[in-house]
Design an enzyme around this catalytic site. Structure first.
Site, mmCIF file in Angstrom:
data_model
loop_
_atom_site.group_PDB
_atom_site.id
_atom_site.type_symbol
_atom_site.label_atom_id
_atom_site.label_comp_id
_atom_site.label_asym_id
_atom_site.label_seq_id
_atom_site.Cartn_x
_atom_site.Cartn_y
_atom_site.Cartn_z
ATOM 1 N N ARG A 78 38.144 44.011 35.461
ATOM 2 C CA ARG A 78 38.994 45.008 36.100
ATOM 3 C C ARG A 78 40.483 44.763 35.892
ATOM 4 O O ARG A 78 41.317 45.421 36.500
ATOM 5 C CB ARG A 78 38.694 45.038 37.602
ATOM 6 C CG ARG A 78 37.295 45.493 37.879
ATOM 7 C CD ARG A 78 36.913 45.530 39.322
ATOM 8 N NE ARG A 78 37.985 45.229 40.254
ATOM 9 C CZ ARG A 78 37.804 45.023 41.534
ATOM 10 N NH1 ARG A 78 36.592 45.066 42.037
ATOM 11 N NH2 ARG A 78 38.809 44.745 42.330
ATOM 12 N N ASP A 79 40.829 43.835 35.005
ATOM 13 C CA ASP A 79 42.241 43.536 34.800
ATOM 14 C C ASP A 79 42.530 43.322 33.318
ATOM 15 O O ASP A 79 43.094 42.312 32.916
ATOM 16 C CB ASP A 79 42.625 42.305 35.622
ATOM 17 C CG ASP A 79 44.120 42.149 35.790
ATOM 18 O OD1 ASP A 79 44.852 43.146 35.612
ATOM 19 O OD2 ASP A 79 44.563 41.028 36.082
#
Length: 90
Positions: A78-79
């Site tokens: 998610r990053d």
């Protein structure tokens, strides 16, 4: 954090950073994750180097291959950003 550690131990792919171990400090109640060493991140390299088209293709292939490995195991990163894309001198 325990969930992240278990996930990182499960992932075994040339394009996914390997978790080497854990270092704990009982005095300070800290846990540090130890990863394999990478000399650069992509953001840092882009400030110094201009990549050729074949290099761009190679990096994209490695990125997508690593993400495919994660997604096939139910893990979503998610990053995704340049500072999280690590590169060694090889």
């Amino acid at each position: 954090m325990a969930r992240e550690i278990l996930i990182l131990k499960r992932l075994n792919h040339p394009n996914v950073i390997k978790l080497q171990g854990l270092v704990t400090s009982k005095l300070y109640c800290n846990i540090h994750l130890v990863f394999e060493y990478m000399e650069h991140d992509l953001t840092g390299l882009l400030s110094d180097v201009t990549f050729t088209t074949p290099q761009n293709k190679c990096y994209m292939k490695q990125l997508l291959s690593g993400l495919d490995h994660c997604h096939a195991r139910g893990v979503m990163h998610r990053d995704n950003k340049g500072s999280n894309l690590l590169v060694n001198n090889e």
